[in-house]
Design a protein around this motif. Structure first.
Motif, PDB file in Angstrom:
ATOM      1  N   LYS A 121     -57.229  -5.191 -51.613  1.00  0.00           N
ATOM      2  CA  LYS A 121     -56.524  -6.099 -50.699  1.00  0.00           C
ATOM      3  C   LYS A 121     -55.400  -6.865 -51.394  1.00  0.00           C
ATOM      4  CE  LYS A 121     -59.126  -4.407 -47.831  1.00  0.00           C
ATOM      5  NZ  LYS A 121     -59.554  -3.456 -48.837  1.00  0.00           N
ATOM      6  N   GLY A 122     -55.406  -6.869 -52.715  1.00  0.00           N
ATOM      7  CA  GLY A 122     -54.357  -7.570 -53.439  1.00  0.00           C
ATOM      8  C   GLY A 122     -53.125  -6.734 -53.703  1.00  0.00           C
ATOM      9  N   PHE A 123     -53.180  -5.427 -53.373  1.00  0.00           N
ATOM     10  CA  PHE A 123     -52.078  -4.532 -53.722  1.00  0.00           C
ATOM     11  C   PHE A 123     -51.682  -3.628 -52.558  1.00  0.00           C
ATOM     12  CE2 PHE A 123     -54.312  -5.668 -57.572  1.00  0.00           C
ATOM     13  CZ  PHE A 123     -53.288  -6.037 -58.425  1.00  0.00           C
ATOM     14  N   MET A 124     -51.795  -4.140 -51.355  1.00  0.00           N
ATOM     15  CA  MET A 124     -51.434  -3.339 -50.183  1.00  0.00           C
ATOM     16  C   MET A 124     -49.938  -3.402 -49.916  1.00  0.00           C
ATOM     17  SD  MET A 124     -54.511  -4.145 -47.449  1.00  0.00           S
ATOM     18  CE  MET A 124     -54.110  -5.898 -47.371  1.00  0.00           C
ATOM     19  N   THR A 125     -49.442  -2.377 -49.249  1.00  0.00           N
ATOM     20  CA  THR A 125     -48.074  -2.352 -48.742  1.00  0.00           C
ATOM     21  C   THR A 125     -48.126  -2.054 -47.243  1.00  0.00           C
ATOM     22  OG1 THR A 125     -47.879   0.003 -49.315  1.00  0.00           O
ATOM     23  CG2 THR A 125     -47.097  -1.600 -50.944  1.00  0.00           C
ATOM     24  N   GLN A 126     -47.042  -2.347 -46.545  1.00  0.00           N
ATOM     25  CA  GLN A 126     -47.056  -2.208 -45.092  1.00  0.00           C
ATOM     26  C   GLN A 126     -47.342  -0.779 -44.636  1.00  0.00           C
ATOM     27  OE1 GLN A 126     -44.168  -4.005 -42.580  1.00  0.00           O
ATOM     28  NE2 GLN A 126     -44.021  -5.902 -43.754  1.00  0.00           N
ATOM     29  N   ASP A 127     -46.882   0.201 -45.396  1.00  0.00           N
ATOM     30  CA  ASP A 127     -47.085   1.582 -44.981  1.00  0.00           C
ATOM     31  C   ASP A 127     -48.545   2.033 -45.111  1.00  0.00           C
ATOM     32  OD1 ASP A 127     -46.545   1.448 -47.878  1.00  0.00           O
ATOM     33  OD2 ASP A 127     -46.820   3.613 -47.795  1.00  0.00           O
ATOM     34  N   MET A 128     -49.374   1.214 -45.754  1.00  0.00           N
ATOM     35  CA  MET A 128     -50.796   1.537 -45.868  1.00  0.00           C
ATOM     36  C   MET A 128     -51.604   1.103 -44.646  1.00  0.00           C
ATOM     37  SD  MET A 128     -51.610   0.370 -49.770  1.00  0.00           S
ATOM     38  CE  MET A 128     -50.812   1.109 -51.198  1.00  0.00           C
ATOM     39  N   LEU A 129     -51.075   0.184 -43.861  1.00  0.00           N
ATOM     40  CA  LEU A 129     -51.838  -0.401 -42.757  1.00  0.00           C
ATOM     41  C   LEU A 129     -51.995   0.595 -41.606  1.00  0.00           C
ATOM     42  CD1 LEU A 129     -50.380  -4.031 -42.755  1.00  0.00           C
ATOM     43  CD2 LEU A 129     -52.322  -3.090 -44.046  1.00  0.00           C
ATOM     44  N   VAL A 130     -53.000   0.342 -40.782  1.00  0.00           N
ATOM     45  CA  VAL A 130     -53.373   1.266 -39.711  1.00  0.00           C
ATOM     46  C   VAL A 130     -53.352   0.539 -38.369  1.00  0.00           C
ATOM     47  CG1 VAL A 130     -55.142   2.855 -38.870  1.00  0.00           C
ATOM     48  CG2 VAL A 130     -54.887   2.468 -41.334  1.00  0.00           C
ATOM     49  N   LYS A 131     -52.734   1.163 -37.382  1.00  0.00           N
ATOM     50  CA  LYS A 131     -52.741   0.617 -36.029  1.00  0.00           C
ATOM     51  C   LYS A 131     -53.772   1.379 -35.196  1.00  0.00           C
ATOM     52  CE  LYS A 131     -49.564  -0.958 -32.402  1.00  0.00           C
ATOM     53  NZ  LYS A 131     -48.158  -0.958 -31.926  1.00  0.00           N
ATOM     54  N   MET A 132     -54.588   0.644 -34.442  1.00  0.00           N
ATOM     55  CA  MET A 132     -55.676   1.244 -33.681  1.00  0.00           C
ATOM     56  C   MET A 132     -55.759   0.610 -32.300  1.00  0.00           C
ATOM     57  SD  MET A 132     -58.727   1.069 -36.529  1.00  0.00           S
ATOM     58  CE  MET A 132     -59.805   2.128 -35.551  1.00  0.00           C
ATOM     59  N   ASP A 133     -56.474   1.281 -31.382  1.00  0.00           N
ATOM     60  CA  ASP A 133     -56.830   0.617 -30.135  1.00  0.00           C
ATOM     61  C   ASP A 133     -58.271   0.121 -30.253  1.00  0.00           C
ATOM     62  OD1 ASP A 133     -58.596   2.741 -29.536  1.00  0.00           O
ATOM     63  OD2 ASP A 133     -57.164   3.738 -28.218  1.00  0.00           O
ATOM     64  N   LEU A 134     -58.725  -0.637 -29.274  1.00  0.00           N
ATOM     65  CA  LEU A 134     -60.046  -1.255 -29.362  1.00  0.00           C
ATOM     66  C   LEU A 134     -61.179  -0.266 -29.127  1.00  0.00           C
ATOM     67  CD1 LEU A 134     -59.546  -4.801 -27.792  1.00  0.00           C
ATOM     68  CD2 LEU A 134     -59.201  -4.010 -30.136  1.00  0.00           C
ATOM     69  N   ASP A 135     -60.841   0.975 -28.823  1.00  0.00           N
ATOM     70  CA  ASP A 135     -61.851   2.035 -28.742  1.00  0.00           C
ATOM     71  C   ASP A 135     -62.025   2.744 -30.075  1.00  0.00           C
ATOM     72  OD1 ASP A 135     -62.416   1.630 -26.006  1.00  0.00           O
ATOM     73  OD2 ASP A 135     -60.647   2.819 -25.447  1.00  0.00           O
ATOM     74  N   GLY A 136     -61.225   2.348 -31.076  1.00  0.00           N
ATOM     75  CA  GLY A 136     -61.348   2.929 -32.402  1.00  0.00           C
ATOM     76  C   GLY A 136     -60.432   4.103 -32.669  1.00  0.00           C
ATOM     77  N   LYS A 137     -59.502   4.391 -31.757  1.00  0.00           N
ATOM     78  CA  LYS A 137     -58.576   5.500 -31.940  1.00  0.00           C
ATOM     79  C   LYS A 137     -57.385   5.048 -32.789  1.00  0.00           C
ATOM     80  CE  LYS A 137     -55.573   8.715 -29.416  1.00  0.00           C
ATOM     81  NZ  LYS A 137     -55.074   9.107 -28.067  1.00  0.00           N
ATOM     82  N   VAL A 138     -57.073   5.821 -33.834  1.00  0.00           N
ATOM     83  CA  VAL A 138     -55.925   5.513 -34.689  1.00  0.00           C
ATOM     84  C   VAL A 138     -54.636   5.890 -33.970  1.00  0.00           C
ATOM     85  CG1 VAL A 138     -54.750   6.065 -36.853  1.00  0.00           C
ATOM     86  CG2 VAL A 138     -57.237   5.794 -36.822  1.00  0.00           C
ATOM     87  N   LEU A 139     -53.720   4.937 -33.871  1.00  0.00           N
ATOM     88  CA  LEU A 139     -52.448   5.145 -33.183  1.00  0.00           C
ATOM     89  C   LEU A 139     -51.296   5.368 -34.156  1.00  0.00           C
ATOM     90  CD1 LEU A 139     -52.781   2.276 -30.536  1.00  0.00           C
ATOM     91  CD2 LEU A 139     -53.436   4.677 -30.272  1.00  0.00           C
ATOM     92  N   MET A 140     -51.413   4.790 -35.351  1.00  0.00           N
ATOM     93  CA  MET A 140     -50.330   4.883 -36.328  1.00  0.00           C
ATOM     94  C   MET A 140     -50.885   4.614 -37.720  1.00  0.00           C
ATOM     95  SD  MET A 140     -46.745   2.684 -36.237  1.00  0.00           S
ATOM     96  CE  MET A 140     -46.592   3.041 -34.476  1.00  0.00           C
TER      97      MET A 140
END
Length: 332
Positions: A57-76
């Motif tokens: 968590k101390g070395f994350m970059t924006q391109d590592m993050l994950v976008k999801m819906d509340l059903d658990g489906k990865v969107l991005m």
């Protein structure tokens, strides 16, 4: 910020920036080690940004993050979300008002989680006002459906929860509020650890003093948080949370409380109502003031009368070891 269906949400950019900031803060404070912990932030009625699995968590970059819906489906996102995202999704499903969730393993709070002890002693005014009590959810195997099921009963009535033998989980109306509550959980746990196990003395607030703090908390717009045990007539007394929720005074000193309700509630029908009803799936707890061993081998952490036998010896040995380590650190 943007408004959707009458609710304000952070934009994608704002959410991702805040997640990276909080991740660095978590890491710098020692709340997480290695790739531990996770953070999420809502950006719409059915969408969140969250941290990936297998990344510090101390070395994350924006391109590592994950976008999801509340059903658990990865969107991005090119990485996978943590298996613990199930906890976050359950929080949002249980309470649609909430905007963010933080999970970490802060050392002092995790000690209480391992011991199965809630953070609920009425000794710190700031904790009662801004945080409230922090209960312990039953043990659940990480990454399984057991975890979201274990925290679900607490989401609408508290501001965070300890995960038995695991760590801490907090939530909020804003991502920074969720993180500040995590900081407050660790600070509260630290105060309880030092006063209960090193200094060996905790001066609990009276029930009248707690009532006044709860009224201030209500006026601040904080509706959740639970009610801590308090001193009533010189005796540590568990407050009837049904009565407290209804705006009534605390139970009389010495009143036996069954499942958090007083004799009057039981006589009126035996079923407790209101936001502080008995919660299912809660680990049996040893509260501050209880002495000796707790079921399963944990140690009580209060300043009550010492018990006899090996339980006292074990507790004394633990306290002596903690004091020794503190002294060594101070001399270093």
């Amino acid at each position: 910020m943007m408004t959707i269906q009458g609710m304000k949400y952070k934009s994608d950019f704002e959410a991702k920036k805040a997640i990276l900031d909080i991740g660095r803060r978590m890491y710098a404070k020692g709340f997480v080690a290695s790739n531990d912990g996770n953070i999420s932030c809502r950006v719409g009625p059915n969408t969140i940004w969250t941290t990936p699995t297998g990344v510090s968590k101390g070395f994350m970059t924006q391109d590592m993050l994950v976008k999801m819906d509340l059903d658990g489906k990865v969107l991005m996102g090119r990485l996978k979300p943590s298996s613990e995202i199930k906890m976050h999704l359950r929080v949002y499903q249980e309470n649609p008002r909430l905007q963010a969730v933080t999970h970490a393993h802060p050392p002092m709070a995790t000690c209480f989680a391992i011991a199965g002890q809630p953070l609920d002693a009425a000794i710190l005014t700031e904790a009662i006002l801004s945080l409230g009590t922090i209960p312990v959810a039953r043990y659940a195997t990480p990454g399984t459906q057991e975890v979201p099921d274990s925290i679900a009963p607490f989401v609408n009535h508290y501001n965070g929860v300890l995960l038995a033998n695991h760590g801490a989980l907090t939530w909020g109306d804003d991502i920074y509020q969720a993180f500040y509550r995590l900081e407050s959980v660790e600070y509260y746990a630290t105060i309880l650890m030092y006063t209960g196990n090193i200094i060996g003395q905790q001066n609990h607030l009276s029930c009248e003093q707690v009532d006044r703090l709860l009224e201030i908390r209500k006026n601040m717009g904080i509706t959740g948080g639970g009610v801590p045990p308090c001193m009533n007539g010189g005796q540590l007394t568990k407050v009837c949370e049904s009565c407290a929720a209804a705006g009534e005074k605390t139970a009389a000193a010495g009143t036996e409380l069954a499942g958090g309700s007083c004799g009057g509630c039981a006589a009126a029908g035996g079923t407790q109502t209101g936001p502080q009803a008995p919660l299912k799936g809660v680990t049996p707890l040893v509260r501050p003031g209880d002495a000796g061993k707790m079921p399963g081998g944990g140690l009580g952490a209060g300043s009550g009368s010492p018990s006899t036998g090996s339980g006292t010896a074990d507790k004394d040995a633990l306290i002596a070891e903690i004091v020794r380590r503190v002294v060594v650190q101070l001399k270093a």
